[in-house]
Design an enzyme around this catalytic site. Structure first.
Site, PDB file in Angstrom:
ATOM      1  N   PRO A  15       0.735  -1.179   0.014  1.00  0.00           N
ATOM      2  CA  PRO A  15      -0.054  -0.005   0.092  1.00  0.00           C
ATOM      3  C   PRO A  15       0.990   1.360  -0.154  1.00  0.00           C
ATOM      4  CG  PRO A  15      -0.112  -1.177   2.174  1.00  0.00           C
ATOM      5  CD  PRO A  15       0.555  -2.226   1.155  1.00  0.00           C
ATOM      6  N   ASN A  16       0.225   2.236  -0.786  1.00  0.00           N
ATOM      7  CA  ASN A  16       0.875   3.494  -0.726  1.00  0.00           C
ATOM      8  C   ASN A  16       1.989   3.810  -1.559  1.00  0.00           C
ATOM      9  OD1 ASN A  16      -1.174   4.967   0.657  1.00  0.00           O
ATOM     10  ND2 ASN A  16      -0.147   4.125   2.677  1.00  0.00           N
ATOM     11  N   ARG A  23       5.120  10.876  -2.340  1.00  0.00           N
ATOM     12  CA  ARG A  23       5.076  10.614  -1.155  1.00  0.00           C
ATOM     13  C   ARG A  23       6.360  10.914  -0.570  1.00  0.00           C
ATOM     14  NH1 ARG A  23       4.804   4.457   1.134  1.00  0.00           N
ATOM     15  NH2 ARG A  23       4.488   4.866   3.134  1.00  0.00           N
ATOM     16  N   TYR A  28      11.504   8.597   0.771  1.00  0.00           N
ATOM     17  CA  TYR A  28      11.272   7.343  -0.520  1.00  0.00           C
ATOM     18  C   TYR A  28      12.062   7.977  -1.559  1.00  0.00           C
ATOM     19  CZ  TYR A  28       8.095   5.510   3.157  1.00  0.00           C
ATOM     20  OH  TYR A  28       7.712   4.809   4.181  1.00  0.00           O
ATOM     21  N   ASN A  79       7.706  -5.813  -1.146  1.00  0.00           N
ATOM     22  CA  ASN A  79       7.788  -4.906  -0.132  1.00  0.00           C
ATOM     23  C   ASN A  79       6.403  -4.643   0.242  1.00  0.00           C
ATOM     24  OD1 ASN A  79       7.903  -2.540   1.248  1.00  0.00           O
ATOM     25  ND2 ASN A  79       9.078  -1.282  -0.292  1.00  0.00           N
ATOM     26  N   ALA A  82       3.249  -0.763   4.804  1.00  0.00           N
ATOM     27  CA  ALA A  82       2.968  -0.855   5.993  1.00  0.00           C
ATOM     28  C   ALA A  82       2.327  -2.256   6.501  1.00  0.00           C
ATOM     29  CB  ALA A  82       1.643   0.267   6.128  1.00  0.00           C
ATOM     30  N   HIS A  85       4.406  -4.756   9.220  1.00  0.00           N
ATOM     31  CA  HIS A  85       4.582  -4.637  10.369  1.00  0.00           C
ATOM     32  C   HIS A  85       3.038  -5.146  10.915  1.00  0.00           C
ATOM     33  CE1 HIS A  85       7.648  -2.023   9.025  1.00  0.00           C
ATOM     34  NE2 HIS A  85       6.824  -1.149   8.623  1.00  0.00           N
ATOM     35  N   ASP A  92       1.204 -15.584   6.552  1.00  0.00           N
ATOM     36  CA  ASP A  92       0.685 -16.925   6.246  1.00  0.00           C
ATOM     37  C   ASP A  92       0.812 -17.278   4.654  1.00  0.00           C
ATOM     38  OD1 ASP A  92       0.467 -17.157   8.837  1.00  0.00           O
ATOM     39  OD2 ASP A  92      -1.862 -16.967   8.899  1.00  0.00           O
ATOM     40  N   GLU A 103      12.550  -9.781   0.833  1.00  0.00           N
ATOM     41  CA  GLU A 103      12.010  -8.567   1.549  1.00  0.00           C
ATOM     42  C   GLU A 103      12.704  -7.459   1.233  1.00  0.00           C
ATOM     43  OE1 GLU A 103      11.167  -8.984   5.767  1.00  0.00           O
ATOM     44  OE2 GLU A 103      10.571  -7.118   5.986  1.00  0.00           O
ATOM     45  N   HIS A 105      12.801  -3.105   1.370  1.00  0.00           N
ATOM     46  CA  HIS A 105      12.348  -1.756   1.759  1.00  0.00           C
ATOM     47  C   HIS A 105      13.191  -0.738   1.311  1.00  0.00           C
ATOM     48  CE1 HIS A 105       9.480  -3.653   4.636  1.00  0.00           C
ATOM     49  NE2 HIS A 105      10.420  -4.457   4.854  1.00  0.00           N
ATOM     50  N   SER A 107      13.441   2.208   2.444  1.00  0.00           N
ATOM     51  CA  SER A 107      13.981   3.151   3.549  1.00  0.00           C
ATOM     52  C   SER A 107      14.622   2.228   4.634  1.00  0.00           C
ATOM     53  CB  SER A 107      12.951   4.013   4.362  1.00  0.00           C
ATOM     54  OG  SER A 107      11.977   3.026   5.057  1.00  0.00           O
ATOM     55  N   ARG A 112      13.905   4.194  11.854  1.00  0.00           N
ATOM     56  CA  ARG A 112      12.678   4.999  11.908  1.00  0.00           C
ATOM     57  C   ARG A 112      11.789   4.617  13.194  1.00  0.00           C
ATOM     58  NH1 ARG A 112       9.685   4.540   6.415  1.00  0.00           N
ATOM     59  NH2 ARG A 112       8.718   6.314   7.127  1.00  0.00           N
ATOM     60  N   ARG A 116       8.161   0.487  12.904  1.00  0.00           N
ATOM     61  CA  ARG A 116       8.446  -0.119  11.872  1.00  0.00           C
ATOM     62  C   ARG A 116       9.576  -1.075  12.123  1.00  0.00           C
ATOM     63  NH1 ARG A 116       6.151   3.505   8.092  1.00  0.00           N
ATOM     64  NH2 ARG A 116       5.789   5.446   9.089  1.00  0.00           N
TER      65      ARG A 116
END
Ligand code: DQA
Length: 150
Positions: A15-16, A23, A28, A79, A82, A85, A92, A103, A105, A107, A112, A116
């Protein structure tokens, strides 16, 4: 290997991440998701991989994408944004896949806010890259490429 039997790699953006560029650029960077996906695709062709990129703001859509990847995909770069977390459901679904998983990220999540620092995926993925911006996806693709071609 010919085009039709190339290894398939799925890249999921949570998301986002569709708002990249607009953003929090100080966190980012200025790249849009389209730029990032173009870089990922061109690296994928260099490595002779078939890369599919997917973005969703919806947890259930990401869960379904992961379920549908079973038996079809040789490697996953994710990625979860949000959902990293919070999401037991994405964790699952990731556990359904017995393939190399990285995985990523943009940032450095450990630099942070403390909420996070916890990733629901970090103990079940092959590896994690955080804090390197777009390069993180490119390095993840290189790593996955060498793993799936072994
Ligand atoms: C992120 C870090 C997450 O904490 C955040 O919610 C994001 C992006 C990153 O790429 O740095 O949306 O996953």
């Amino acid at each position: 290997m010919g085009k039709s039997n190339r290894h398939k790699i799925l890249v999921i953006h949570g998301p986002n991440l569709n708002m990249l560029g607009k953003r929090e650029p100080e966190v980012y960077g200025n790249n849009t998701l389209e730029n990032i996906n173009n870089e990922i695709s061109s690296k994928g062709s260099d490595l002779n991989l078939e890369v599919e990129t997917f973005q969703s703001n919806h947890e259930g859509a990401i869960v379904e994408k992961l379920q549908n990847a079973m038996e079809k995909v040789s490697g996953l770069i994710i990625n979860p944004a949000a959902f990293t977390h919070t999401s037991v459901a994405i964790r699952d679904a990731v556990l359904l896949l017995n393939i190399p998983i990285i995985e990523v990220h943009l940032s450095n999540i450990y630099k942070r806010e403390s909420f996070r620092h916890k990733s629901m995926l970090s103990d079940i993925v092959t590896g994690q890259i955080a804090g390197l911006g777009v390069i993180g996806y490119i390095l993840a693709l290189e790593a996955i490429s060498s793993m799936v071609k072994k």
